[in-house]
Design a protein around this motif. Structure first.
Motif, short mmCIF file in Angstrom:
data_model
loop_
_atom_site.label_atom_id
_atom_site.label_comp_id
_atom_site.label_asym_id
_atom_site.label_seq_id
_atom_site.Cartn_x
_atom_site.Cartn_y
_atom_site.Cartn_z
N THR A 9 0.85 -1.18 0.00
CA THR A 9 0.00 0.00 0.00
C THR A 9 0.90 1.24 0.00
OG1 THR A 9 -0.15 -0.12 2.41
CG2 THR A 9 -1.93 -1.12 1.15
N PRO A 10 0.37 2.38 -0.44
CA PRO A 10 1.20 3.58 -0.53
C PRO A 10 1.89 3.94 0.79
CG PRO A 10 -0.85 3.92 -1.68
CD PRO A 10 -0.98 2.60 -0.98
N GLY A 11 3.18 4.18 0.73
CA GLY A 11 3.93 4.59 1.90
C GLY A 11 4.38 3.46 2.80
N LYS A 12 4.03 2.23 2.42
CA LYS A 12 4.41 1.09 3.25
C LYS A 12 5.29 0.13 2.47
CE LYS A 12 0.50 1.12 6.43
NZ LYS A 12 -0.56 0.29 7.09
N GLN A 13 6.03 -0.70 3.21
CA GLN A 13 6.87 -1.69 2.57
C GLN A 13 6.03 -2.85 2.03
OE1 GLN A 13 9.89 -2.84 5.46
NE2 GLN A 13 11.35 -1.47 4.49
N ARG A 14 6.56 -3.47 1.00
CA ARG A 14 5.91 -4.66 0.47
C ARG A 14 5.98 -5.76 1.53
NH1 ARG A 14 7.42 -6.06 -5.66
NH2 ARG A 14 6.88 -3.83 -5.74
N GLU A 15 4.85 -6.47 1.71
CA GLU A 15 4.80 -7.50 2.75
C GLU A 15 4.36 -8.83 2.16
OE1 GLU A 15 2.03 -5.68 5.47
OE2 GLU A 15 0.29 -6.59 4.48
N LEU A 16 4.88 -9.90 2.73
CA LEU A 16 4.51 -11.24 2.29
C LEU A 16 3.08 -11.54 2.70
CD1 LEU A 16 5.26 -14.07 1.16
CD2 LEU A 16 5.94 -14.66 3.50
N VAL A 17 2.30 -12.06 1.76
CA VAL A 17 0.94 -12.52 2.06
C VAL A 17 0.93 -14.03 2.22
CG1 VAL A 17 -1.43 -12.63 1.23
CG2 VAL A 17 -0.05 -10.58 0.80
N ALA A 18 1.47 -14.73 1.24
CA ALA A 18 1.52 -16.19 1.28
C ALA A 18 2.57 -16.68 0.31
CB ALA A 18 0.16 -16.78 0.91
N ALA A 19 3.16 -17.82 0.64
CA ALA A 19 4.17 -18.42 -0.22
C ALA A 19 3.99 -19.92 -0.22
CB ALA A 19 5.57 -18.04 0.25
N ILE A 20 4.46 -20.54 -1.31
CA ILE A 20 4.38 -21.98 -1.43
C ILE A 20 5.66 -22.49 -2.06
CG2 ILE A 20 3.11 -21.81 -3.63
CD1 ILE A 20 1.63 -24.41 -2.75
N LEU A 21 6.26 -23.50 -1.43
CA LEU A 21 7.49 -24.09 -1.95
C LEU A 21 7.16 -25.13 -3.01
CD1 LEU A 21 9.48 -24.52 1.38
CD2 LEU A 21 9.38 -22.56 -0.16
N SER A 22 8.17 -25.56 -3.73
CA SER A 22 7.95 -26.52 -4.79
C SER A 22 7.40 -27.83 -4.25
CB SER A 22 9.24 -26.78 -5.56
OG SER A 22 10.25 -27.24 -4.69
#
Length: 116
Positions: A40-53
Protein backbone atom coordinates in the motif's frame (compact mmCIF):
# COMPACT_ATOMS: atom_id res chain seq x y z
CA UNK A 1 14.16 -14.82 -19.49
CA UNK A 2 11.58 -15.03 -16.71
CA UNK A 3 8.18 -13.38 -17.00
CA UNK A 4 5.34 -13.38 -14.51
CA UNK A 5 1.85 -12.47 -15.69
CA UNK A 6 -0.80 -11.78 -13.07
CA UNK A 7 -4.56 -11.63 -13.36
CA UNK A 8 -7.65 -11.60 -11.18
CA UNK A 9 -7.56 -8.35 -9.22
CA UNK A 10 -10.50 -6.01 -8.97
CA UNK A 11 -13.08 -4.35 -6.76
CA UNK A 12 -15.11 -6.37 -4.28
CA UNK A 13 -17.28 -5.64 -1.25
CA UNK A 14 -16.32 -6.58 2.28
CA UNK A 15 -16.82 -10.30 2.76
CA UNK A 16 -16.42 -11.05 -0.92
CA UNK A 17 -13.91 -13.24 -2.72
CA UNK A 18 -11.30 -12.89 -5.43
CA UNK A 19 -8.89 -15.31 -7.02
CA UNK A 20 -5.50 -14.15 -8.24
CA UNK A 21 -3.46 -16.09 -10.77
CA UNK A 22 0.16 -15.78 -11.80
CA UNK A 23 1.67 -17.67 -14.71
CA UNK A 24 5.45 -17.86 -14.89
CA UNK A 25 7.31 -18.24 -18.17
CA UNK A 26 10.47 -19.94 -16.96
CA UNK A 27 11.70 -22.12 -19.77
CA UNK A 28 14.96 -23.74 -18.72
CA UNK A 29 14.77 -22.58 -15.12
CA UNK A 30 13.67 -24.21 -11.87
CA UNK A 31 11.35 -22.45 -9.46
CA UNK A 32 12.13 -22.91 -5.78
CA UNK A 33 9.14 -21.02 -4.44
CA UNK A 34 6.28 -18.80 -5.55
CA UNK A 35 4.30 -16.36 -3.53
CA UNK A 36 2.17 -13.26 -3.25
CA UNK A 37 3.15 -9.97 -1.67
CA UNK A 38 1.14 -6.79 -1.26
CA UNK A 39 1.93 -3.13 -0.91
CA UNK A 40 0.00 0.00 0.00
CA UNK A 41 1.20 3.58 -0.53
CA UNK A 42 3.93 4.59 1.90
CA UNK A 43 4.41 1.09 3.25
CA UNK A 44 6.87 -1.69 2.57
CA UNK A 45 5.91 -4.66 0.47
CA UNK A 46 4.80 -7.50 2.75
CA UNK A 47 4.51 -11.24 2.29
CA UNK A 48 0.94 -12.52 2.06
CA UNK A 49 1.52 -16.19 1.28
CA UNK A 50 4.17 -18.42 -0.22
CA UNK A 51 4.38 -21.98 -1.43
CA UNK A 52 7.49 -24.09 -1.95
CA UNK A 53 7.95 -26.52 -4.79
CA UNK A 54 7.21 -29.40 -2.41
CA UNK A 55 3.89 -27.84 -1.39
CA UNK A 56 4.72 -26.39 2.00
CA UNK A 57 2.91 -23.09 2.58
CA UNK A 58 3.46 -20.00 4.68
CA UNK A 59 0.85 -17.32 5.41
CA UNK A 60 0.78 -13.91 6.93
CA UNK A 61 -1.02 -14.15 10.27
CA UNK A 62 -3.78 -11.73 9.28
CA UNK A 63 -4.86 -13.83 6.28
CA UNK A 64 -4.74 -17.28 7.83
CA UNK A 65 -8.07 -19.05 7.45
CA UNK A 66 -9.22 -16.62 4.74
CA UNK A 67 -6.61 -16.95 1.97
CA UNK A 68 -5.38 -20.11 0.31
CA UNK A 69 -2.31 -20.34 -1.90
CA UNK A 70 -1.96 -23.18 -4.37
CA UNK A 71 0.36 -24.05 -7.19
CA UNK A 72 0.22 -26.01 -10.42
CA UNK A 73 3.83 -27.05 -10.96
CA UNK A 74 3.13 -28.41 -14.44
CA UNK A 75 1.86 -24.99 -15.53
CA UNK A 76 4.24 -22.92 -13.36
CA UNK A 77 1.18 -21.11 -12.08
CA UNK A 78 0.37 -19.96 -8.58
CA UNK A 79 -3.08 -19.01 -7.32
CA UNK A 80 -4.30 -17.03 -4.35
CA UNK A 81 -7.90 -17.64 -3.33
CA UNK A 82 -8.99 -14.76 -1.11
CA UNK A 83 -12.20 -15.15 0.87
CA UNK A 84 -13.87 -13.00 3.52
CA UNK A 85 -12.03 -9.98 2.21
CA UNK A 86 -11.65 -6.94 4.43
CA UNK A 87 -10.94 -3.28 3.57
CA UNK A 88 -7.47 -3.69 5.10
CA UNK A 89 -6.69 -6.24 2.37
CA UNK A 90 -6.81 -3.41 -0.16
CA UNK A 91 -3.40 -3.20 -1.85
CA UNK A 92 -1.46 -3.88 -5.00
CA UNK A 93 -0.70 -7.58 -5.01
CA UNK A 94 2.55 -8.77 -6.58
CA UNK A 95 3.44 -12.27 -7.68
CA UNK A 96 6.94 -13.47 -6.80
CA UNK A 97 8.96 -16.39 -8.09
CA UNK A 98 12.26 -17.44 -6.60
CA UNK A 99 14.32 -19.01 -9.37
CA UNK A 100 17.09 -21.43 -8.45
CA UNK A 101 20.51 -19.67 -8.80
CA UNK A 102 18.93 -16.49 -10.17
CA UNK A 103 16.91 -15.06 -7.30
CA UNK A 104 13.60 -13.23 -7.16
CA UNK A 105 11.41 -12.12 -10.03
CA UNK A 106 8.25 -10.03 -9.78
CA UNK A 107 5.02 -9.56 -11.66
CA UNK A 108 3.67 -6.16 -12.63
CA UNK A 109 1.15 -6.06 -9.79
CA UNK A 110 -2.63 -6.22 -9.70
CA UNK A 111 -4.90 -3.94 -7.71
CA UNK A 112 -7.26 -5.43 -5.14
CA UNK A 113 -9.77 -3.02 -3.64
CA UNK A 114 -12.20 -4.03 -0.90
CA UNK A 115 -14.99 -1.56 -0.27
CA UNK A 116 -16.61 -1.21 3.13
Amino acid sequence: QVQLVESGGGLVQTGGSLRLSCAASVSGFSIAAMGWYRQTPGKQRELVAAILSGGRTNYRESVKGRFTISRDNAKNTVYLQMNSLKPEDTAVYYCNANIVRFGDYWGQGTQVTVSS
